[in-house]
Scaffold this motif. Structure first.
Motif, short mmCIF file in Angstrom:
data_model
loop_
_atom_site.label_atom_id
_atom_site.label_comp_id
_atom_site.label_asym_id
_atom_site.label_seq_id
_atom_site.Cartn_x
_atom_site.Cartn_y
_atom_site.Cartn_z
N ARG A 124 -5.66 -3.30 4.78
CA ARG A 124 -5.23 -1.99 3.92
C ARG A 124 -4.90 -1.20 4.93
NH1 ARG A 124 -5.75 -2.00 -1.45
NH2 ARG A 124 -7.39 -3.60 -2.38
N ARG A 173 -1.16 -3.81 -4.95
CA ARG A 173 -0.99 -3.08 -3.55
C ARG A 173 0.52 -3.15 -3.37
NH1 ARG A 173 -4.16 -6.02 0.95
NH2 ARG A 173 -3.39 -4.13 1.90
N ASP A 233 0.81 -1.32 -0.13
CA ASP A 233 0.22 0.12 -0.04
C ASP A 233 0.92 1.45 -0.02
OD1 ASP A 233 -2.50 -1.39 -0.04
OD2 ASP A 233 -2.53 -1.67 2.19
#
Length: 116
Positions: free
Chosen positions: A111, A31, A11
């Motif tokens: 996340r 990601r 991320d």
């Protein structure tokens, strides 16, 4: 031997390592980034430019990041969700472009909050 990108990149995907890589072996998932173990020439140019210290030579990979050694290989050698064949050795990340898929290990991580 190869370099490995671990969890700190998830991320974040800063891409400074991509700009430094002389052989275009750092591929972009949804990601995180992945280093192709067969295309990497072990030059180490990517490691010092990583702002989150996510890149390690495989022999120096901390115990907590050991699963990412296999995970980086799996990105290229296994059939990922939504794909019908392994990526294999595409011969360069730029021509392949960013992919909208990650390994199950990365996809299963919570996340991270992103800054506005």
């Amino acid at each position: 031997m190869t370099y490995v990108i671990g969890e700190p990149c998830v991320d974040v995907k800063d891409r400074a390592c991509v700009d430094e890589c002389p052989v275009d072996c750092i591929y972009e998932g949804e990601r995180t980034l992945y280093i192709h173990p067969d295309e990497c020439v072990d030059c180490g140019a990517c490691e010092p430019v990583c702002p989150v210290e996510a890149i390690y030579y495989e022999d120096d990979l901390p115990d907590a990041l050991q699963p990412y050694l296999q995970d980086n290989d799996d990105f290229f050698s296994t059939v990922l969700p939504g794909r019908d064949a392994p990526l294999g050795s595409p011969g360069g990340a730029v021509k392949l472009g960013a992919l909208d898929v990650d390994t199950p290990l990365v996809a299963g991580l919570p996340r991270r909050a992103t800054s506005p």
